[in-house]
Design an enzyme around this catalytic site. Structure first.
Site, PDB file in Angstrom:
ATOM      1  CG  ASP A  13      17.080  36.931 -39.808  1.00 15.95           C
ATOM      2  OD1 ASP A  13      17.663  36.728 -40.881  1.00 15.95           O
ATOM      3  OD2 ASP A  13      15.958  37.478 -39.756  1.00 15.95           O
ATOM      4  CB  SER A  14      18.814  40.692 -41.522  1.00 20.06           C
ATOM      5  OG  SER A  14      17.636  40.105 -42.026  1.00 20.06           O
ATOM      6  N   GLY A  46      19.651  41.659 -47.632  1.00 20.43           N
ATOM      7  CA  GLY A  46      19.575  41.137 -49.005  1.00 20.43           C
ATOM      8  C   GLY A  46      20.229  41.999 -50.075  1.00 20.43           C
ATOM      9  CB  CYS A  76      20.102  35.443 -42.042  1.00 20.51           C
ATOM     10  SG  CYS A  76      20.112  36.687 -43.352  1.00 20.51           S
ATOM     11  CB  THR A  78      21.251  37.453 -46.972  1.00 22.05           C
ATOM     12  OG1 THR A  78      19.890  37.408 -47.392  1.00 22.05           O
ATOM     13  CG2 THR A  78      22.017  38.421 -47.825  1.00 22.05           C
ATOM     14  CD  GLU A 155      10.748  43.071 -41.513  1.00 21.23           C
ATOM     15  OE1 GLU A 155      10.511  43.987 -40.706  1.00 21.23           O
ATOM     16  OE2 GLU A 155      11.471  42.088 -41.234  1.00 21.23           O
ATOM     17  CB  CYS A 204      14.304  34.615 -47.871  1.00 23.12           C
ATOM     18  SG  CYS A 204      14.124  36.074 -46.820  1.00 23.12           S
ATOM     19  CG  HIS A 206      11.733  38.005 -43.774  1.00 22.50           C
ATOM     20  ND1 HIS A 206      13.034  37.988 -43.370  1.00 22.50           N
ATOM     21  CD2 HIS A 206      11.182  39.124 -43.233  1.00 22.50           C
ATOM     22  CE1 HIS A 206      13.277  39.059 -42.622  1.00 22.50           C
ATOM     23  NE2 HIS A 206      12.165  39.759 -42.520  1.00 22.50           N
TER      24      HIS A 206
HETATM   25  N1  DGL Z   1      16.056  36.806 -43.412  1.00 13.42           N
HETATM   26  C1  DGL Z   1      16.908  37.167 -44.501  1.00 13.42           C
HETATM   27  C2  DGL Z   1      17.323  35.912 -45.304  1.00 13.42           C
HETATM   28  O1  DGL Z   1      17.026  34.825 -44.931  1.00 13.42           O
HETATM   29  C3  DGL Z   1      16.238  38.081 -45.472  1.00 13.42           C
HETATM   30  C4  DGL Z   1      15.965  39.457 -45.028  1.00 13.42           C
HETATM   31  C5  DGL Z   1      17.012  40.462 -45.417  1.00 13.42           C
HETATM   32  O2  DGL Z   1      17.148  40.815 -46.602  1.00 13.42           O
HETATM   33  O3  DGL Z   1      17.693  40.899 -44.492  1.00 13.42           O
HETATM   34  O4  DGL Z   1      17.949  36.023 -46.314  1.00 13.42           O
END
Ligand code: DGL
Length: 307
Positions: A13-14, A46, A76, A78, A155, A204, A206
Site C-alpha cells: 500500500d502507499s 491519491g 491500495c 489508488t 494519518e 480507500c 484508510h
Molecule cells: N490507501 C490508499 C488507497 O486505498 C489511499 C492513500 C493514498 O492516497 O495514498 O487508495
C-alpha cells in the site's frame, strides 16, 4: 523455498491503510505468512498521476517478487485502479486488487441498486469502481465522490491519539468527531445521500478507520462496505484453487517493511493490526527505483498502458 504453499503472500500500500487488509487476511487465513511493504515515504498516492502510480506498482511488485511470494495483493485502491492490470500482465504470480472485491460486496449488498463510492481523487477519476460494478450488474448505478482529506485525517488521528484503536474509531473519539470533521464529511457525503444510495463503498484502505464517524453522517440506513473482508476471501479462493494454501500446521510469519520511519510504522501499524508488528525494516525509495529493468521501463512508456 521449494514448497509453494509455504511461501508468503506479498501485500503493499502507499502506507498504513493497507494494514486494514492485512488485519482481515490474518483473521481469514491465519496460517499464511505475509510480507508487507508500506510506501510511507511517497504517501499519498491519491493525488498523483496514474502513470507515476503505475511506476510505483512495478517497482514494489518487483521488490516483492524477489521475496519469493506466491501471490500479490495491491492493498491500495489508488494503485489497484491505475496498475492492477499492468501488474497482472507483468508478474508471474496471481495479483489481487481491492476494487473488484469491494464492487462485488456492494452489488450483493444494495437493495435499491444505487451505490456510492468514496475514495482518493485518483481512484474516483479512474472510474474503476463504476467499471467493476457495471461488469457485475449493469443495472446498478454508481455515484462517486473524492474524499481526499479523509486520508490526512486518518494519518493525523493515528499520530495524535494514543488511545486503543477501537475507541479511536468509535463515535466518541475526539480526533474524528470534531465539528470540522462533520462539516467536511457532509460536504463529501451529502450529494451521495441526496442521490438516494443505500450502500457506500469505502474505496480507500484508510477509510475503514473512519467508519463509525462516516456511518453517523450517512445514517443507519446506508450500509458501509469495506473491501478488506471480500479481498481476503478472494485471496483464499485464489490460493485454494491452485493448491497453494498454507497447510494448517504452518506457522505464519509476518515481515513489515516501510520506505519511511520504521519506529513510527511499528507504533501506528501495531495499533491498526491490534498486535505488535515486531521490528520493522526499511527499504530506500532509491532501491525500489533501481528495480525497474529496461524491459519494465519500456512497458511503462507504452502508450497502450495509458489506462
Ligand atoms: N490507501 C490508499 C488507497 O486505498 C489511499 C492513500 C493514498 O492516497 O495514498 O487508495
Amino acid at each position: 523455498m521449494c514448497d509453494v504453499r509455504h511461501r508468503p503472500i506479498g501485500v503493499f500500500d502507499s502506507g498504513l491503510g493497507g494494514l486494514t487488509v492485512v488485519r482481515e487476511l490474518t483473521r481469514a487465513l491465519p496460517h499464511e505468512s505475509i510480507v508487507y511493504l508500506g510506501d510511507t515515504a511517497r504517501c499519498p498516492y491519491g493525488p498523483r498521476e496514474p502513470a507515476e502510480v503505475r511506476r510505483f506498482v512495478l517497482q514494489i511488485g518487483s521488490w516483492l517478487s524477489e521475496r519469493d511470494i506466491k501471490l500479490m495483493v495491491i492493498a491500495c485502491n489508488t494503485a489497484t485502479a491505475s496498475g492492477l492490470a499492468l501488474a497482472q500482465r507483468t508478474f508471474d504470480v496471481p495479483v489481487v486488487g481491492v476494487v473488484e472485491p469491494g464492487a462485488r460486496a456492494a452489488v450483493q449488498a444494495t437493495r435499491n441498486r444505487r451505490v456510492g463510492v468514496i475514495g482518493t481523487v485518483g481512484t474516483v477519476r479512474s472510474g474503476a469502481y463504476s467499471h467493476a460494478v457495471r461488469a457485475l450488474d449493469a443495472g446498478v448505478t454508481v455515484f462517486s465522490a473524492p474524499a481526499p482529506k479523509f486520508v490526512d485525517i486518518v494519518e493525523a488521528g493515528l499520530r495524535m491519539d494514543d488511545s486503543p484503536l477501537e475507541s479511536l474509531m468509535s463515535q466518541t473519539a475526539d480526533v474524528f468527531v470534531r465539528p470540522s470533521f462533520y462539516e467536511l464529511a457532509r460536504d463529501y457525503l451529502d450529494p451521495l445521500k441526496r442521490a438516494g444510495i443505500d450502500t457506500l463503498v469505502l474505496g480507500c484502505t484508510h477509510f475503514p478507520l473512519l467508519s463509525a464517524a462516516i456511518q453517523q453522517v450517512v445514517g443507519p440506513n446506508v450500509r458501509l462496505i469495506s473491501s478488506a473482508e471480500e479481498t481476503a476471501r478472494e485471496v483464499r479462493d485464489a490460493l485454494e484453487a491452485r493448491g497453494h494454501a498454507a497447510p494448517e500446521n504452518a506457522d505464519a510469519r509476518y515481515a513489515f517493511v516501510t520506505t519511511g520511519d520504521a519506529d513510527e510504522f511499528r507504533r501506528l501499524g501495531s495499533r491498526i493490526l491490534g498486535w505488535d508488528t515486531g521490528p520493522v525494516d526499511t527499504v530506500r525509495v532509491e532501491t525500489l527505483e533501481a528495480l525497474l529493468s529496461p524491459d519494465l521501463e519500456k512497458v511503462l512508456s507504452d502508450p497502450s498502458e495509458e489506462a
